[in-house]
Design an enzyme around this catalytic site. Structure first.
Site, PDB file in Angstrom:
ATOM      1  CG  HIS A 139      -3.500   4.812 -23.479  1.00 47.10           C
ATOM      2  ND1 HIS A 139      -3.125   3.897 -22.528  1.00 47.10           N
ATOM      3  CD2 HIS A 139      -4.277   4.120 -24.348  1.00 47.10           C
ATOM      4  CE1 HIS A 139      -3.654   2.725 -22.819  1.00 47.10           C
ATOM      5  NE2 HIS A 139      -4.353   2.834 -23.917  1.00 47.10           N
ATOM      6  CD  GLU A 151      -0.312   4.792 -20.306  1.00 45.61           C
ATOM      7  OE1 GLU A 151      -1.399   5.219 -20.717  1.00 45.61           O
ATOM      8  OE2 GLU A 151      -0.203   3.752 -19.628  1.00 45.61           O
TER       9      GLU A 151
HETATM   10  P1  PGA Z   1      -9.159  -1.542 -26.000  1.00 45.00           P
HETATM   11  O1  PGA Z   1      -7.838  -0.678 -25.813  1.00 45.00           O
HETATM   12  O2  PGA Z   1      -9.528  -1.429 -27.445  1.00 45.00           O
HETATM   13  O3  PGA Z   1      -8.742  -2.919 -25.615  1.00 45.00           O
HETATM   14  O4  PGA Z   1     -10.195  -0.946 -25.093  1.00 45.00           O
HETATM   15  C1  PGA Z   1      -7.720   0.538 -26.440  1.00 45.00           C
HETATM   16  C2  PGA Z   1      -6.432   1.181 -25.990  1.00 45.00           C
HETATM   17  O5  PGA Z   1      -6.002   0.953 -24.856  1.00 45.00           O
HETATM   18  O6  PGA Z   1      -5.862   1.930 -26.787  1.00 45.00           O
END
Ligand code: PGA
Length: 236
Positions: free
Chosen positions: A138, A143
């Site tokens: 995503h 999603e």
């Molecule tokens: P994260 O999340 O940087 O906490 O890994 C990235 C995202 O879900 O877009």
């Protein structure tokens, strides 16, 4: 596509912060598209240092964030508004009135999504869009699904996203929201530049997104079609 390999997380944050600071230096009235999550935290920390050292000013910058949880108030420390205020806006010279996020407490989500699209349109679109990537591919909270959604929309978060983000909530999955409002693909793809940052834990999904087929099943794969995509990827 420009892929910049970073030697570690710190190097990744430094390289990404340099690119954002350069954007603001070249165009002080930049519209920055901003992201939350753990990956951009180091980037924001470096931007704060640069501003304090008077290397860059955000006084004329306006920002639009990708997403916000539904049902979480701005004052709640798990909201993305709180995250942005705490980790960046309160510590730089940006005018808080020029920072925009979707309102996850809106009474009418359809109306809020339309309002947010209008905000982005009125700003004239995004100059540089910062993105992280989820384990499921995503970007924002777009999603995996059957088709790319262009406008801001309300989305049901996948189990994998909920599990990944539950750590930020005191009672874990019990408190983790099931829905969020997210910017769609249009402003991301229309952004003049896109800067995707990813740590080594995203190795597999980065390969799928950048080398696999362009499919809404891996939402970040749409970025292969962006004419000015920079990926700062940390290999360890
Ligand atoms: P994260 O999340 O940087 O906490 O890994 C990235 C995202 O879900 O877009």
């Amino acid at each position: 596509m420009n892929i910049i390999r970073a030697i570690d997380h710190e190097d990744m944050a430094c390289k990404a912060a340099n690119l954002i600071a350069a954007q603001v230096l070249i165009k002080p009235k930049s519209i920055l598209g901003l992201a939350t999550g753990s990956t951009p935290l180091g980037v924001y920390a470096r931007l704060i240092l640069k501003q304090r050292a008077a290397e860059v000013s955000f006084a004329a910058v306006k920002s639009v964030n990708l997403d916000e949880y539904c049902g979480i108030a701005a004052s709640d420390e798990t909201s993305y508004r709180y995250y942005m205020n705490h980790n960046l806006f309160d510590q730089i010279d940006i005018d808080p009135a020029n920072t925009y996020l979707p309102d996850g407490m809106a009474a009418d989500f359809d109306a809020e999504c339309a309002r947010y699209d209008h905000v982005i349109e009125e700003l004239g679109g995004v100059d540089l869009q910062l993105l992280g990537i989820g384990m499921n591919g995503h970007i924002g909270f777009n999603e995996p699904c059957d088709h790319f959604k262009m406008g801001t929309h309300c989305v049901q978060l996948t189990q994998s996203t909920r599990e990944a983000n539950a750590i930020y909530f005191s009672r874990g999955m019990e408190d983790m929201p099931s829905f969020a409002l997210t910017m769609g693909m249009r402003p991301i793809m229309q952004a003049k530049r896109v800067l995707l940052v990813a740590g080594a834990n995203k190795k597999e999904v980065i390969a799928q997104a950048l080398e696999g087929p362009v499919t809404p099943r891996v939402p970040a794969s749409i970025l292969q079609l962006h004419p000015r995509l920079t990926v700062v990827y940390c290999e360890q």
